[in-house]
Write a protein that holds these residues in place. Structure first.
Motif, short mmCIF file in Angstrom:
data_model
loop_
_atom_site.label_atom_id
_atom_site.label_comp_id
_atom_site.label_asym_id
_atom_site.label_seq_id
_atom_site.Cartn_x
_atom_site.Cartn_y
_atom_site.Cartn_z
N LYS A 199 0.83 -1.21 0.00
CA LYS A 199 0.00 0.00 0.00
C LYS A 199 0.86 1.26 0.00
N THR A 200 1.89 1.27 0.87
CA THR A 200 2.78 2.44 0.96
C THR A 200 3.63 2.57 -0.30
N ALA A 201 4.10 1.42 -0.81
CA ALA A 201 4.93 1.45 -2.01
C ALA A 201 4.16 2.03 -3.19
N VAL A 202 2.91 1.60 -3.36
CA VAL A 202 2.08 2.10 -4.46
C VAL A 202 1.82 3.61 -4.30
N LYS A 203 1.57 4.01 -3.06
CA LYS A 203 1.32 5.44 -2.79
C LYS A 203 2.53 6.29 -3.21
N LEU A 204 3.75 5.81 -2.87
CA LEU A 204 4.97 6.53 -3.23
C LEU A 204 5.16 6.60 -4.74
N LEU A 205 4.87 5.48 -5.42
CA LEU A 205 5.08 5.42 -6.87
C LEU A 205 4.04 6.25 -7.62
N LYS A 206 2.84 6.33 -7.06
CA LYS A 206 1.83 7.20 -7.69
C LYS A 206 2.26 8.66 -7.61
N PHE A 208 5.69 9.65 -7.16
CA PHE A 208 7.02 9.94 -7.72
C PHE A 208 7.39 9.08 -8.93
N SER A 209 6.55 8.16 -9.31
CA SER A 209 6.71 7.33 -10.53
C SER A 209 7.75 6.22 -10.42
N THR A 210 8.99 6.54 -10.00
CA THR A 210 10.05 5.52 -9.98
C THR A 210 10.75 5.51 -8.63
N LEU A 211 11.47 4.44 -8.41
CA LEU A 211 12.26 4.32 -7.18
C LEU A 211 13.30 5.45 -7.09
N GLU A 212 13.96 5.70 -8.22
CA GLU A 212 14.99 6.73 -8.25
C GLU A 212 14.40 8.11 -7.90
N ASN A 213 13.20 8.36 -8.41
CA ASN A 213 12.54 9.64 -8.12
C ASN A 213 12.13 9.75 -6.65
N VAL A 214 11.77 8.58 -6.06
CA VAL A 214 11.42 8.59 -4.64
C VAL A 214 12.60 9.12 -3.82
N PHE A 215 13.79 8.59 -4.14
CA PHE A 215 14.96 9.02 -3.37
C PHE A 215 15.44 10.42 -3.77
N ALA A 216 15.16 10.80 -5.02
CA ALA A 216 15.55 12.15 -5.47
C ALA A 216 14.71 13.22 -4.79
N HIS A 217 13.49 12.84 -4.38
CA HIS A 217 12.58 13.81 -3.74
C HIS A 217 12.24 13.38 -2.31
N ILE A 218 13.19 12.78 -1.64
CA ILE A 218 12.93 12.22 -0.32
C ILE A 218 12.48 13.28 0.69
N GLU A 220 10.47 15.60 0.17
CA GLU A 220 9.07 15.95 -0.04
C GLU A 220 8.12 14.93 0.59
N ILE A 221 8.71 13.82 1.07
CA ILE A 221 7.87 12.73 1.62
C ILE A 221 7.39 13.11 3.02
N SER A 222 6.08 12.97 3.20
CA SER A 222 5.51 13.28 4.52
C SER A 222 5.64 12.07 5.44
N GLY A 223 5.82 12.35 6.70
CA GLY A 223 5.95 11.27 7.66
C GLY A 223 7.40 11.05 8.03
N LYS A 224 7.74 11.40 9.26
CA LYS A 224 9.14 11.32 9.70
C LYS A 224 9.67 9.89 9.68
N LYS A 225 8.87 8.94 10.20
CA LYS A 225 9.33 7.54 10.28
C LYS A 225 9.55 6.95 8.90
N LEU A 226 8.64 7.25 7.97
CA LEU A 226 8.77 6.72 6.61
C LEU A 226 10.03 7.27 5.96
N LYS A 227 10.26 8.58 6.14
CA LYS A 227 11.44 9.22 5.56
C LYS A 227 12.72 8.59 6.12
N GLU A 228 12.72 8.31 7.44
CA GLU A 228 13.89 7.69 8.08
C GLU A 228 14.15 6.29 7.50
N LYS A 229 13.07 5.53 7.34
CA LYS A 229 13.22 4.17 6.79
C LYS A 229 13.84 4.24 5.40
#
Length: 878
Positions: A199-206, A208-218, A220-229
């Motif tokens: 569920k979380t993985a799909v939310k991130l990809l919707k 940021f589109s790609t894994l690389e983009n997730v980390f490029a825009h880290i 911008e991710i809401s949620g301190k624990k998720l960002k730390e992980k």
């Protein structure tokens, strides 16, 4: 028609099939559940998809190029159960017979082969279908490639297209690897990012589109624990993406044209299905069987004279006799005709003429007039029903053929003669037809057929006897099986009296009990519903009562016995449901089943199958006495209906104690095992002491239960997987248990190893009385076939020798009863138990005589032990 390439993930589908279906095996004991599931699916795919090209891909081994990236890739996986590993060669044999290409590539996985071929297929404008249970393959989905994923079991399938994937998963095919990289995969030991699910993985990809983009825009991710992980496991995620990415440029040495599929040859696949015992699948394959037509069978000229009277001069010397009874139940079936062959001629005698002839009766009842028959037991019972007490049976072709090779499926005269190169007689089905269409032909045809069978019987006697002599089996036929057949014939004709009123009372009591349980279940559920309907029961258990869902079926929740057993402690409704099912089966299968087979004389007349099992054990039919339930108390009570046939008579039952383990101790010559029996120790306690390294007083009930499972399982080649299933323990614990057993009883291990080696040299194993079982697969290259043959090599001398012993005991006991002039008589043989009936005044004699006869029937290095009991019913004699 456009080209269609079907690619099947062999490992995935086989695993799915293995765990979705019960652990089935065919009549040879070969495990077949995974192959059956695979074959079933294969036929459906061929019918639905109609491929022009097809391939099944398999993993080549444990190590792949992915291990260079991550050495713990797939590290958490348990070893493939041997029961499944044995089926891989069988599936490949099935594919070869089906003309379907299969392929594996060192250092690569099936996914890589499928991905590479799928892209080649797309480039050549093929429609591609990928079939698997592995979601990793969804990355191959495109406008030209559809991936069909099995869900629960094999029949429930989702067909993934780009549109379906977007609707169902909210991501595109090329985002699958990113999703898997984020969430990881415990089954493949792919780390991903801990704490991130689909569920979380799909939310991130919707977002940021790609894994690389997730980390490029880290940031911008809401949620301190998720960002730390994500920050802490960026390296793991990127490595995980590498691991889950299918290599679509694998160095395969197979071209698209090599996968061309033009259909299977019916005969080839039919043969495989028959060997595996897949009778239900035979009807799903089409085409000509290429079997010989009846008119192609060459029949030599045998003259059969039809007699309208039997002259006294007819019987001179040994005579072959056929008593033709077509129906299985010869206790009630008519005699269709009589065949007689002498040294000079073959005759057919119509039944009414034979039975009315005093010459025939006098000859049949004369013990000095030697008769050669087929199925002495059937002949004895058939004629006894017509007031002819046949004596002087000197040879039985059925038993002789069975002893020469018990593995053969058919031991009727045409089959035996055909195997030996004689074609003078048609098969019964060719003459009579079968099933509802079976009928007796005109007298000339009937006379010819019965006469030919009798002539063959006469001709084969010397040849078969010579082979028995070469095998040291003449004594086995003439001193064990043939005398036993005549005793069994008497037992069958004698029958066992059944208290029909007792069964009716039990039926009524069970109905009341079932109604009560049903009400209790309804009360616990808070509503009424059909207990026998999984569709109604499922929602009650898993929605209303909110019990944990163990597994689902395509129609809803699974409420199978194994599911309910796992839920026993979760809610009081479950034990009641299990009991309801057990009692329901008892009611329908056993109580109502017995009521259906009671004859007009108030008795059951079970038929003992003496030439059926490959171990030499007796089985029985109508009813199957081996299946009378004993575990459930209500089941045991069924034995209350088995009563003596006369007033003031008693049922007496004598049972060998642990005969197979005693035989094992004798054959294996294991000192500790032999001594335990000599000391009259409880063998399961002794085993628990040795395996757990405790004293007798420290052995608890659970230890003894586990030791018992090992004692009765290990000598039959049980695997760590099989033992773990039996005991509900891990495979690691089961393996340790087996290893400790062999350390404690090294003689058993030596016996097992030596027996297998000897079987590989000779091709067969033997019992203490020279009963043989041939094992043609003992040196097979097919792992599955060879493994079964090895287990059989270990088991048959034990089971077969136990069968020899109880058979000899029956003969010895019959003689002893006659010698002492007792009225007591044997009624049944069930497993290792003999059941007699006798006047009350003879019970004191039987208490001494029966155990003595049974314990002294053979001499082993360990004592045989017999327990006995007696009472007014079979239940009371336990």
């Amino acid at each position: 028609m456009s080209n269609k390439l079907v690619l099947i993930d062999g490992n995935s589908i086989l695993y799915r099939a293995f765990f979705a279906l019960p652990l089935l095996n065919n009549d040879k004991g070969v495990y077949t559940n995974a192959v059956y599931g695979f074959a079933n699916m294969l036929l459906k795919i061929l019918g639905d998809e109609k491929p022009t090209h097809m391939l099944v891909a398999f993993d080549a081994g444990k190590t792949t190029f992915r291990h260079d990236t991550y050495k713990d890739y797939k590290g958490g996986r348990q070893k493939t159960p041997s029961e499944l590993a044995e089926q891989f060669p069988l599936v490949k044999q099935l594919l070869d017979a089906s003309s379907i290409k299969h392929y594996e590539l060192d250092n690569f996985e099936a996914d890589d082969i499928i991905g590479t071929l799928a892209k080649i297929g797309e480039a050549n404008e093929f429609h591609v279908r990928v079939i698997s249970g592995d979601k990793d393959l969804l990355q191959l989905v495109s406008d030209k490639t559809q991936v069909q994923l099995t869900k629960k079991g094999l029949s429930d399938i989702d067909a993934y297209t780009p549109t379906f994937m977007k609707e169902k998963m909210e991501i595109s095919p090329d985002q699958i690897i990113d999703m898997k990289a984020l969430m990881g995969d415990s089954s493949d030991n792919i780390p991903g990012v801990p704490g991130i699910g689909q569920k979380t993985a799909v939310k991130l990809l919707k977002q940021f589109s790609t894994l690389e983009n997730v980390f490029a825009h880290i940031d911008e991710i809401s949620g301190k624990k998720l960002k730390e992980k994500l920050e802490n496991h960026q390296k793991d995620a990127k490595m995980s993406k590498q691991l889950v990415t299918i290599n679509c440029n694998s160095p395969i040495k197979i071209a698209l044209e090599d996968t061309e599929y033009t259909g299977y040859e019916t005969e080839k696949i039919r043969k495989v299905f028959q060997e595996l015992g897949f009778q239900s699948l035979l009807t799903r394959i089409s085409g000509n069987t290429n079997e010989e037509e009846n008119n192609q069978v060459q029949l030599d000229d045998i003259k059969v004279d039809i007699l309208d009277a039997i002259p006294e001069s007819l019987f001179n010397g040994s005579v072959a006799l056929t008593v033709e009874i077509l129906a299985d139940n010869y206790h009630v079936a008519p005699i269709e005709g009589i065949g007689i062959t002498t040294e000079d001629k073959t005759y057919f005698v119509p039944t009414d003429i034979a039975l009315a002839s005093s010459t025939f009766k006098q000859w049949a009842e004369d013990p000095l007039q030697k008769k050669w028959v087929f199925d002495a037991k059937k002949v004895t019972v058939g004629l006894q029903r017509k007031s002819i007490d046949i004596k002087g049976i000197e040879f039985d072709l059925l038993l002789a053929s069975y002893l020469i090779n018990p593995s053969e499926n058919h031991h009727d005269i045409p089959a035996i003669s055909s195997r030996r190169g004689y074609n003078q007689v048609l098969f019964d089905e060719e003459v009579y037809g079968k099933g509802a269409k079976q009928k007796v032909p005109n007298q000339d045809q009937l006379a010819d057929h019965i006469g030919r069978k009798t002539s063959i019987l006469f001709a084969l006697k010397a040849e078969i006897e010579k082979e028995l002599e070469e095998n040291q089996q003449l004594e086995l036929l003439y001193e064990l099986e043939l005398p036993l057949a005549l005793i069994l014939g008497k037992m069958e004709a004698r029958g066992v009296y059944i208290d029909k009123g007792q069964l009716e009372t039990m039926k009524s009591e069970l109905k009341t009990r079932l109604d009560k349980i049903e009400k209790e279940v309804h009360d616990l559920a808070g509503e009424s519903f059909n207990l026998n309907s999984p569709k109604q029961l499922g929602p009650i258990l898993f929605e209303k009562l909110e019990l944990p869902v163990i597994k689902k079926t395509k129609t809803g929740y699974s409420t199978s016995a194994d599911v309910l057993e796992q839920l026993q402690e979760k809610h009081p409704i479950i034990p009641k449901l299990l009991l309801y099912r057990q009692l329901g089966k008892l009611q329908s299968t056993y109580i109502e089943g017995l009521l259906k087979v009671i004859h007009k004389d108030g008795k059951i007349h079970t038929r003992f199958n003496q030439a059926l099992t490959q171990t030499g054990r007796l089985s029985s039919t109508d009813p199957n006495m081996q299946n009378i339930p004993i575990r459930l108390e209500e089941g045991k009570k069924i034995r209350k209906a088995f009563i003596p046939s006369k007033d003031n008579w008693t049922i007496f039952a004598a049972d060998y104690s642990q005969i197979e383990l005693r035989v094992l101790a004798d054959i294996a010559k294991d000192e500790k095992l032999v001594q335990a029996f000599k000391d009259d120790m409880d063998i399961h306690t002794r085993t628990a002491m040795d395996v757990f390294h405790v004293t007798a007083d420290q052995v608890d009930s659970d230890m003894r239960r586990q030791a018992k499972a090992v004692n009765f399982g290990i000598v039959y080649g049980i695997s760590d997987y099989g033992l773990s299933q039996n005991l509900g323990i891990t495979r690691k614990e089961a393996k340790a248990f087996i290893d400790r057993y062999f350390e404690s009883y090294p003689g058993v291990k030596t016996y097992m190893d030596d027996t297998v080696q000897q079987a590989k040299q000779t091709g067969f194993v033997t019992t203490i009385m020279h009963r043989r079982r041939y094992l043609p697969d003992i040196t097979s290259r097919n792992f599955n076939m060879r493994s079964f043959a090895e287990r059989t090599a270990m088991n048959t001398p034990i089971q077969g020798s136990a069968a020899d012993i109880i058979k000899k005991a029956m003969i010895d006991l019959e003689h002893a009863l006659a010698e002492k002039g007792l009225q007591a008589r044997m009624l049944l043989q069930v497993h290792d138990e003999l059941i007699l009936e006798a006047p009350e005044e003879e019970i004191e004699i039987l208490k001494q005589l029966v155990p003595k006869i049974m314990e002294e029937t053979v001499s082993l290095s360990v004592p045989l032990k017999v327990d006995y009991a007696y009472g007014t019913t079979w239940f009371d004699a336990k």
